[in-house]
Motif scaffolding. Structure first.
Motif, PDB file in Angstrom:
ATOM      1  N   ALA A 156       0.811  -1.372   0.027  1.00  0.00           N
ATOM      2  CA  ALA A 156      -0.067  -0.074  -0.086  1.00  0.00           C
ATOM      3  C   ALA A 156       0.873   1.177   0.140  1.00  0.00           C
ATOM      4  O   ALA A 156       0.530   2.221  -0.609  1.00  0.00           O
ATOM      5  CB  ALA A 156      -0.984  -0.055   1.170  1.00  0.00           C
ATOM      6  N   HIS A 157       2.186   1.347   0.685  1.00  0.00           N
ATOM      7  CA  HIS A 157       2.781   2.287   0.817  1.00  0.00           C
ATOM      8  C   HIS A 157       3.508   2.576  -0.528  1.00  0.00           C
ATOM      9  O   HIS A 157       3.610   3.814  -0.897  1.00  0.00           O
ATOM     10  CB  HIS A 157       4.103   2.035   1.689  1.00  0.00           C
ATOM     11  N   TRP A 158       3.867   1.564  -1.451  1.00  0.00           N
ATOM     12  CA  TRP A 158       4.137   1.808  -2.897  1.00  0.00           C
ATOM     13  C   TRP A 158       3.112   2.417  -3.761  1.00  0.00           C
ATOM     14  O   TRP A 158       3.400   3.165  -4.574  1.00  0.00           O
ATOM     15  CB  TRP A 158       4.749   0.530  -3.523  1.00  0.00           C
ATOM     16  N   LEU A 159       1.880   2.150  -3.176  1.00  0.00           N
ATOM     17  CA  LEU A 159       0.589   2.699  -4.023  1.00  0.00           C
ATOM     18  C   LEU A 159       0.091   4.067  -3.510  1.00  0.00           C
ATOM     19  O   LEU A 159      -0.852   4.472  -3.807  1.00  0.00           O
ATOM     20  CB  LEU A 159      -0.392   1.802  -3.809  1.00  0.00           C
ATOM     21  N   HIS A 160       0.809   4.801  -2.505  1.00  0.00           N
ATOM     22  CA  HIS A 160       0.484   6.233  -2.310  1.00  0.00           C
ATOM     23  C   HIS A 160       1.316   7.096  -2.917  1.00  0.00           C
ATOM     24  O   HIS A 160       2.531   7.223  -2.990  1.00  0.00           O
ATOM     25  CB  HIS A 160       0.733   6.319  -0.930  1.00  0.00           C
ATOM     26  N   PHE A 161       0.480   7.900  -3.537  1.00  0.00           N
ATOM     27  CA  PHE A 161       1.316   9.248  -4.400  1.00  0.00           C
ATOM     28  C   PHE A 161       0.969  10.453  -3.727  1.00  0.00           C
ATOM     29  O   PHE A 161      -0.199  10.674  -3.582  1.00  0.00           O
ATOM     30  CB  PHE A 161       1.005   9.086  -5.920  1.00  0.00           C
ATOM     31  N   VAL A 162       1.964  11.320  -3.509  1.00  0.00           N
ATOM     32  CA  VAL A 162       1.478  12.703  -3.217  1.00  0.00           C
ATOM     33  C   VAL A 162       2.147  13.718  -4.102  1.00  0.00           C
ATOM     34  O   VAL A 162       3.252  13.626  -4.634  1.00  0.00           O
ATOM     35  CB  VAL A 162       2.395  12.968  -1.828  1.00  0.00           C
ATOM     36  N   VAL A 163       1.523  14.547  -4.384  1.00  0.00           N
ATOM     37  CA  VAL A 163       1.818  15.729  -5.470  1.00  0.00           C
ATOM     38  C   VAL A 163       1.709  17.054  -4.420  1.00  0.00           C
ATOM     39  O   VAL A 163       0.741  17.493  -3.907  1.00  0.00           O
ATOM     40  CB  VAL A 163       1.041  15.895  -6.524  1.00  0.00           C
ATOM     41  N   ILE A 164       2.830  17.693  -4.400  1.00  0.00           N
ATOM     42  CA  ILE A 164       2.783  18.865  -3.732  1.00  0.00           C
ATOM     43  C   ILE A 164       2.790  20.166  -4.517  1.00  0.00           C
ATOM     44  O   ILE A 164       3.654  20.171  -5.298  1.00  0.00           O
ATOM     45  CB  ILE A 164       4.055  19.075  -2.814  1.00  0.00           C
ATOM     46  N   GLY A 165       1.758  21.025  -4.167  1.00  0.00           N
ATOM     47  CA  GLY A 165       1.596  22.184  -4.985  1.00  0.00           C
ATOM     48  C   GLY A 165       0.237  22.119  -6.022  1.00  0.00           C
ATOM     49  O   GLY A 165       0.298  21.067  -6.983  1.00  0.00           O
ATOM     50  N   GLY A 166      -0.637  23.055  -5.680  1.00  0.00           N
ATOM     51  CA  GLY A 166      -1.775  22.756  -6.588  1.00  0.00           C
ATOM     52  C   GLY A 166      -1.918  23.857  -7.674  1.00  0.00           C
ATOM     53  O   GLY A 166      -2.992  24.549  -7.993  1.00  0.00           O
ATOM     54  N   GLY A 167      -0.762  24.183  -8.265  1.00  0.00           N
ATOM     55  CA  GLY A 167      -0.841  25.257  -9.483  1.00  0.00           C
ATOM     56  C   GLY A 167      -1.033  24.171 -10.501  1.00  0.00           C
ATOM     57  O   GLY A 167      -1.635  22.954 -10.458  1.00  0.00           O
ATOM     58  N   ALA A 168      -0.826  24.766 -11.823  1.00  0.00           N
ATOM     59  CA  ALA A 168      -1.420  23.899 -12.975  1.00  0.00           C
ATOM     60  C   ALA A 168      -0.472  22.533 -13.068  1.00  0.00           C
ATOM     61  O   ALA A 168      -1.305  21.459 -13.283  1.00  0.00           O
ATOM     62  CB  ALA A 168      -0.834  24.878 -14.423  1.00  0.00           C
ATOM     63  N   THR A 169       0.772  22.500 -13.026  1.00  0.00           N
ATOM     64  CA  THR A 169       1.454  21.507 -13.055  1.00  0.00           C
ATOM     65  C   THR A 169       1.183  20.345 -11.883  1.00  0.00           C
ATOM     66  O   THR A 169       0.830  19.037 -12.370  1.00  0.00           O
ATOM     67  CB  THR A 169       3.013  21.601 -12.910  1.00  0.00           C
ATOM     68  N   GLY A 170       0.851  20.736 -10.824  1.00  0.00           N
ATOM     69  CA  GLY A 170       0.478  19.719  -9.702  1.00  0.00           C
ATOM     70  C   GLY A 170      -0.769  19.209  -9.872  1.00  0.00           C
ATOM     71  O   GLY A 170      -1.141  17.973  -9.568  1.00  0.00           O
ATOM     72  N   VAL A 171      -1.782  19.994 -10.532  1.00  0.00           N
ATOM     73  CA  VAL A 171      -3.182  19.792 -10.986  1.00  0.00           C
ATOM     74  C   VAL A 171      -3.089  18.604 -11.931  1.00  0.00           C
ATOM     75  O   VAL A 171      -3.720  17.479 -11.823  1.00  0.00           O
ATOM     76  CB  VAL A 171      -3.933  20.812 -11.147  1.00  0.00           C
ATOM     77  N   GLU A 172      -2.218  19.038 -13.153  1.00  0.00           N
ATOM     78  CA  GLU A 172      -1.923  18.037 -14.222  1.00  0.00           C
ATOM     79  C   GLU A 172      -1.583  16.631 -13.624  1.00  0.00           C
ATOM     80  O   GLU A 172      -1.802  15.307 -14.119  1.00  0.00           O
ATOM     81  CB  GLU A 172      -1.215  18.573 -15.296  1.00  0.00           C
ATOM     82  N   LEU A 259       5.905  14.037  -5.573  1.00  0.00           N
ATOM     83  CA  LEU A 259       6.111  14.702  -6.635  1.00  0.00           C
ATOM     84  C   LEU A 259       6.286  16.316  -6.107  1.00  0.00           C
ATOM     85  O   LEU A 259       4.986  16.682  -5.336  1.00  0.00           O
ATOM     86  CB  LEU A 259       5.267  14.452  -8.015  1.00  0.00           C
ATOM     87  N   TRP A 260       7.237  17.196  -6.622  1.00  0.00           N
ATOM     88  CA  TRP A 260       7.111  18.565  -6.119  1.00  0.00           C
ATOM     89  C   TRP A 260       6.550  19.459  -7.341  1.00  0.00           C
ATOM     90  O   TRP A 260       7.241  19.201  -8.311  1.00  0.00           O
ATOM     91  CB  TRP A 260       8.665  18.724  -6.118  1.00  0.00           C
ATOM     92  N   ALA A 261       5.675  20.039  -7.206  1.00  0.00           N
ATOM     93  CA  ALA A 261       5.359  21.077  -8.079  1.00  0.00           C
ATOM     94  C   ALA A 261       4.721  22.673  -7.342  1.00  0.00           C
ATOM     95  O   ALA A 261       4.168  23.123  -7.905  1.00  0.00           O
ATOM     96  CB  ALA A 261       3.917  20.373  -8.853  1.00  0.00           C
ATOM     97  N   ALA A 262       5.561  22.689  -6.125  1.00  0.00           N
ATOM     98  CA  ALA A 262       4.942  23.896  -5.250  1.00  0.00           C
ATOM     99  C   ALA A 262       5.907  25.125  -5.638  1.00  0.00           C
ATOM    100  O   ALA A 262       4.982  26.332  -5.659  1.00  0.00           O
ATOM    101  CB  ALA A 262       4.943  23.218  -4.024  1.00  0.00           C
ATOM    102  N   GLY A 263       7.222  24.798  -6.110  1.00  0.00           N
ATOM    103  CA  GLY A 263       7.810  26.303  -6.017  1.00  0.00           C
ATOM    104  C   GLY A 263       8.607  26.495  -7.308  1.00  0.00           C
ATOM    105  O   GLY A 263       9.062  25.595  -7.875  1.00  0.00           O
ATOM    106  N   VAL A 264       8.758  27.776  -7.753  1.00  0.00           N
ATOM    107  CA  VAL A 264       9.384  28.104  -9.089  1.00  0.00           C
ATOM    108  C   VAL A 264      10.169  29.332  -8.560  1.00  0.00           C
ATOM    109  O   VAL A 264       9.604  30.186  -8.102  1.00  0.00           O
ATOM    110  CB  VAL A 264       8.469  28.601  -9.865  1.00  0.00           C
ATOM    111  N   ALA A 265      11.767  29.214  -9.000  1.00  0.00           N
ATOM    112  CA  ALA A 265      12.577  30.308  -8.907  1.00  0.00           C
ATOM    113  C   ALA A 265      13.211  30.738 -10.184  1.00  0.00           C
ATOM    114  O   ALA A 265      13.383  29.987 -10.940  1.00  0.00           O
ATOM    115  CB  ALA A 265      13.432  29.958  -8.015  1.00  0.00           C
ATOM    116  N   ALA A 266      13.319  31.897 -10.178  1.00  0.00           N
ATOM    117  CA  ALA A 266      13.898  32.143 -11.529  1.00  0.00           C
ATOM    118  C   ALA A 266      15.290  31.897 -11.734  1.00  0.00           C
ATOM    119  O   ALA A 266      16.145  31.318 -10.629  1.00  0.00           O
ATOM    120  CB  ALA A 266      14.010  33.933 -11.626  1.00  0.00           C
ATOM    121  N   SER A 267      15.615  31.572 -12.874  1.00  0.00           N
ATOM    122  CA  SER A 267      17.054  31.182 -13.138  1.00  0.00           C
ATOM    123  C   SER A 267      18.084  32.010 -12.282  1.00  0.00           C
ATOM    124  O   SER A 267      17.999  33.266 -12.183  1.00  0.00           O
ATOM    125  CB  SER A 267      17.452  31.293 -14.955  1.00  0.00           C
TER     126      SER A 267
END
Lengths: 427, 427
Positions: A156-172, A259-267
């Protein structure tokens, strides 16, 4: 002896940089486009590569190919090490440098962990094709590891997925993960039901897709939930490790795949430039996108920050393309001794996809949700791919996937996993 | 209480293993297919992935997907660590084991350097998708490095390619490299003419494609030369390093990109089995493909060696498929108490491709060369892909590539190169 035409150096072959180069096609300049990748990436579909729906080459195109016929442009695959604004020189990693008369910095943004870089190991982000292939590998291996696991709790642990960040990428990512588990992988495993996989989308703020009107955010959340995704709002992440995610007082979610979809920083290249930057490291620019005090330097795309009518110009592909085109116009104006006009972002609409037949969109002020929004999204993205050779291939892939729920790129690259180890975590 | 049906373990999801599993679909057995990759690979087109003509997922298919409807079969992504023929048990790397009543070993072959494993670093071989992507990266980076190089001699060095081994893979790689340089990349570089690239095919023996009749070998050599490939016969390689290839008394060829297509050795799993092996490590089998003294173990595909009418059965996809199907028949016969029939390889023809419109073939005893042979090759390979979802995509890719000389997967994955370093050598 004839004078050499002025040299324009463009850093970054994304939407902004590529558009800037193309906008200079007829100008009496020599253009050098520098990018550390050899390809232009159609970023809005990157999540499709990460979730095994498309092959990497389907959304990428060699920059040389795109600029083959533009005789005043050359492409250099190299990493920029620094910018010397006084000497008007760009230095390259590994040696070499480029002198410029005009510089366009369009180096974009990367995902950021805001001081928690050690989370990167457990929760990879998505910005490049390599990121996408690493995430694809991790997702697919999680199911393979679950099939090899005999212990029910560990499985069950292998079948748990967490996506962090509710922006466009996280939602997709969250929506597609739920679709993969419930549809794509149905009947493929013998020791568990892939549909029992748990997908949680964690968002620190009070709603997902916060850039949209509140009713659309709510509609997006409901659509995600109808796919089986758990949406946790007001849940800032306080720690990430190989076993799961801590949400402060809201408790903890155990998961082997995060998976991390929470933060974006400029180059980081932004810090090589003189002048001010915002909290995310984006460079503050003049209304014509030039650097204050340095009219010979322009900044475009996600690296630039600019307010228009009291609102920041959003970090989306359409804005980046418009900025790139504007920078080319501004350079041509300066060459002709005219003052460059100010940049104006035209918002033709925005949209976010959640899953098959599920999306939200704002088109010309009209709000759309559900199947209609999704068809608009699909149509726009196929059109947007125009100029790419793979338009037909993309259409065939999508048409087929739509009919069959298949994911056409479910190929794990890299060595085999070993049961009982954390190798899958190393991605 | 009902008795459990006998358990068949199949090692390897290539042509032989997959065919063996499928041939047992209606048998009263439980089948477990073990492979360290999650996909079945259409090996004959692997060189297309390596030379950026196709995306990796276009020639690979998840084994689970292929076997989804076969209810008596399960797939395990795992690496086999050993075989205990007395205990009838397969042990897995990282823990775990599988007991069997019947075992099918179809672990195939890998490239081999015959005691010179340190050459692998400089001259990568081609057997897996990861190999193909590493070779693709190396080829494309060589041209990028040439564009960044200012010194003419150093640039020429980047534009020298050596392919070692004149078998089918070596011929395909050399021919395609020449096509890439002369057609695909034409007009894309500003500091050199990609057509000036030098491609050398080195073969230790007196002719290339030695498995074919001599007139066809000669035709293949002439077709390669018409593409601009230098063919060096009777030239055994005596050393390989980062700068080039030594050919003993025949001198040396400088090159920054060297590809290995010279040697194949059977999977090391063959050495886990009792009984005899040939020089390349292939397992000698009985006429019914079982292991001498172990009728419950069969060996199929490239790992098996067998003579038929005084000739060895060739290590080609068609033979592997036929062996796999035969092994399934033999197991079914044994389950029913019948003696399994001997295996007979049916040679429907063989072909090798050299480049667009260039190939050789022997079909039903008739010898073909040039455009006709190539069309036969193309048609056969598209048909062969039947069962793969990507048939349409493959056709579109090819049709387009044929018209435009394009390579649709020219995407370098991995970090940017640094000028002046050997990073490209590290692949």
């Amino acid at each position: 002896m004839q004078q050499q035409p002025p040299r324009v150096v463009v850093i970054g072959g994304g939407f902004a940089g590529l558009e800037a180069v193309r906008g200079l096609a007829d100008a009496a300049v020599r253009v050098t486009l520098v990018d550390r990748a050899n390809h232009h990436l159609f970023q809005p579909l990157l999540y499709q590569v990460a979730t095994a729906g498309m092959a990497a080459p389907s959304i990428a195109m060699p920059l040389r190919r795109l600029l083959r016929r533009q005789r005043n442009a050359e492409v250099l695959m190299a990493e920029v090490a620094g910018i010397d604004a006084d000497a008007r020189r760009v230095t390259l990693a590994g040696g070499g440098s480029l002198d410029y008369d005009h510089l366009v910095v369009a180096a974009g943004a990367a995902h950021a962990y805001f001081g928690n870089d050690h989370w990167a190991r457990y929760a990879p982000g998505l910005k490049t094709l390599d990121d996408a292939l690493a995430i694809r590998r991790r997702i697919l291996l999680a199911f393979e590891c679950a099939e090899r696991e005999h212990d029910a709790a560990a499985r069950a642990h292998w079948l748990h997925f967490v996506v962090i960040g509710g922006g466009a990428t996280g939602v997709e990512l969250a929506g597609t993960l739920a679709e993969i588990a419930r549809h794509t992988l149905a009947h493929e495993f013998r020791h568990f039901d892939a549909g029992s996989a748990r997908v949680v989308l964690v968002e620190a703020g009070p709603r997902i897709l916060a850039g949209y009107p509140e009713p659309l955010s709510d509609a997006a959340r409901r659509q995600l939930e109808s796919l089986g995704v758990e949406v946790r709002l007001d849940s800032p992440v306080t720690d990430v490790d190989a076993q799961g995610v801590a949400l402060g007082e809201s408790g903890r979610i155990d998961a082997r795949t995060i998976l991390w979809a929470a933060g974006v920083a400029a180059s980081p290249l932004g810090s090589c430039l003189p002048g001010g930057r915002d909290r995310a490291g984006r460079v503050r620019v003049e209304p014509d996108l030039s650097l204050p005090g340095h009219p010979e330097i322009s900044v475009a795309g996600d690296l630039a920050t600019l307010e228009q009518d009291g609102e920041p110009v959003p970090g989306v592909a359409a804005a980046a393309k418009q900025m790139g085109a504007h920078v080319a116009r501004a350079i041509r104006a300066r060459l002709e001794g005219r003052a460059p006009p100010p940049f104006r972002y035209r918002d033709y609409g925005s949209m976010a996809t959640i899953g098959r037949g599920r999306a939200i969109a704002v088109i010309a002020g009209r709000r759309l949700t559900g199947a209609l929004a999704w068809w608009v999204w699909l149509f726009a993205h196929v059109l947007f791919l125009a100029g790419f050779r793979n338009r037909i291939v993309v259409l065939v892939d999508w048409a087929w996937a739509y009919v069959s729920w298949r994911r056409n790129a479910r190929i794990i690259l890299g060595a085999a996993p070993r049961a009982g180890t954390d190798e899958a975590d190393a991605g």
